[in-house]
Design an enzyme around this catalytic site. Structure first.
Site, PDB file in Angstrom:
ATOM      1  N   SER A  65      24.754 -11.820 -50.271  1.00 28.80           N
ATOM      2  CA  SER A  65      23.910 -12.863 -50.867  1.00 28.80           C
ATOM      3  C   SER A  65      22.448 -12.704 -50.452  1.00 28.80           C
ATOM      4  O   SER A  65      22.123 -12.035 -49.478  1.00 28.80           O
ATOM      5  CB  SER A  65      24.394 -14.246 -50.417  1.00 28.80           C
ATOM      6  OG  SER A  65      25.779 -14.360 -50.604  1.00 28.80           O
TER       7      SER A  65
HETATM    8  N1  SAH Z   1      29.503 -14.014 -47.755  1.00 30.21           N
HETATM    9  C1  SAH Z   1      29.314 -12.648 -48.177  1.00 30.21           C
HETATM   10  C2  SAH Z   1      29.026 -12.504 -49.662  1.00 30.21           C
HETATM   11  C3  SAH Z   1      30.177 -12.888 -50.469  1.00 30.21           C
HETATM   12  S1  SAH Z   1      30.327 -12.197 -52.077  1.00 30.21           S
HETATM   13  C4  SAH Z   1      28.280 -11.934 -47.359  1.00 30.21           C
HETATM   14  O1  SAH Z   1      27.693 -12.544 -46.441  1.00 30.21           O
HETATM   15  O2  SAH Z   1      28.069 -10.737 -47.595  1.00 30.21           O
HETATM   16  C5  SAH Z   1      31.798 -13.070 -52.479  1.00 30.21           C
HETATM   17  C6  SAH Z   1      33.055 -12.545 -51.849  1.00 30.21           C
HETATM   18  O3  SAH Z   1      34.103 -13.440 -52.198  1.00 30.21           O
HETATM   19  C7  SAH Z   1      33.476 -11.173 -52.357  1.00 30.21           C
HETATM   20  O4  SAH Z   1      33.567 -10.269 -51.279  1.00 30.21           O
HETATM   21  C8  SAH Z   1      34.836 -11.416 -53.010  1.00 30.21           C
HETATM   22  O5  SAH Z   1      35.765 -10.364 -52.797  1.00 30.21           O
HETATM   23  C9  SAH Z   1      35.284 -12.690 -52.311  1.00 30.21           C
HETATM   24  N2  SAH Z   1      36.288 -13.475 -53.034  1.00 30.21           N
HETATM   25  C10 SAH Z   1      36.341 -13.796 -54.350  1.00 30.21           C
HETATM   26  N3  SAH Z   1      37.437 -14.537 -54.606  1.00 30.21           N
HETATM   27  C11 SAH Z   1      38.107 -14.680 -53.425  1.00 30.21           C
HETATM   28  C12 SAH Z   1      39.305 -15.329 -53.031  1.00 30.21           C
HETATM   29  N4  SAH Z   1      40.084 -15.999 -53.894  1.00 30.21           N
HETATM   30  N5  SAH Z   1      39.673 -15.273 -51.731  1.00 30.21           N
HETATM   31  C13 SAH Z   1      38.925 -14.606 -50.824  1.00 30.21           C
HETATM   32  N6  SAH Z   1      37.771 -13.969 -51.136  1.00 30.21           N
HETATM   33  C14 SAH Z   1      37.358 -14.008 -52.416  1.00 30.21           C
END
Ligand code: SAH
Length: 218
Positions: A65
């Site tokens: 992000s």
């Molecule tokens: N917080 C992260 C950025 C997240 S991007 C950072 O600091 O880099 C969003 C993430 O959510 C992705 O890696 C994706 O794989 C995950 N995601 C999406 N749906 C999900 C679910 N149902 N359970 C767990 N993770 C999920």
């Protein structure tokens, strides 16, 4: 440890300046973001842009992000030093690392095992010993460790998932983006009170969708 070269030091100052100018004013959050270097969380080609206030691509088609959004979400979560926090969406691990400076214990989960593996290697290298990472579908939360003081969701759902609301302590706070994945979403804060749930709308955001089930690693 080597001193950062003047160029890196300058870019880090600009990074912190950008956070403040976009409304990240909480001193504990700023100190945590000063302490956790974003560069190791951005691997490969985009590493040179680690201090830009912009989201960047990571493995498995996901994104790390935008730093100011990380700061504003962390600030909205009002994390206390004794809190146990659950993060849904480990991604690069950057957000979890920042939470680990502020909280007592952090659980972070992602549906991609590769992201969880790479992030937990980094946590070990950086000696962030209070983070536990798991590969699970986070829309069910983490019932075996519930309830939580704070929950942060970093992928967008159409509505706050019921199991996550149920795993929030009384007085607990959850911050999450809600809305359709192809549209601008709203960042909201949900507070569990003695009698129910309070909702605040914080700002428009754009996140990858919260998907069901485990992901295929790419
Ligand atoms: N917080 C992260 C950025 C997240 S991007 C950072 O600091 O880099 C969003 C993430 O959510 C992705 O890696 C994706 O794989 C995950 N995601 C999406 N749906 C999900 C679910 N149902 N359970 C767990 N993770 C999920």
């Amino acid at each position: 440890m080597n001193e950062p070269d003047p160029d890196t030091a300058e870019r880090k100052m600009q990074f912190l300046f950008a956070l403040r100018s976009r409304g990240v004013t909480d001193k504990r959050v700023l100190a945590a973001m000063e302490k956790i270097d974003r560069a190791p969380f951005v691997r490969g080609y985009f590493a040179t842009r680690a201090y830009d206030d912009t989201p960047l691509p990571i493995a498995c088609g996901q994104t790390i992000s935008q730093p100011s959004v990380v700061g504003l979400m962390t600030q909205a979560l009002r994390v206390g030093a004794r809190d146990t926090v659950l993060e849904i969406g480990t991604g690069s691990g950057y957000q979890a690392a920042i939470l680990s400076v502020l909280a007592r214990r952090v659980y972070t989960v992602d549906r991609h095992s590769r992201l969880v593996r790479e992030a937990s290697e980094l946590f070990r290298e950086l000696d962030l010993t209070n983070i536990t990472s798991r590969t699970v579908d986070g829309s069910h939360g983490l019932p075996e460790q519930a309830p939580f003081d704070r929950i942060l969701v970093t992928a967008a759902a159409e509505d706050p998932p019921g199991p996550l609301l149920a795993q929030l302590k009384i007085g607990g706070i959850m911050v999450l983006p809600v809305g359709q994945s192809d549209a601008v979403q709203r960042l909201i804060r949900v507070t569990r009170t003695e009698t129910g749930l309070d909702y605040d709308e914080l700002m428009p955001v754009r996140f990858v969708p919260l998907l069901e089930g485990l992901g295929r690693d790419t």
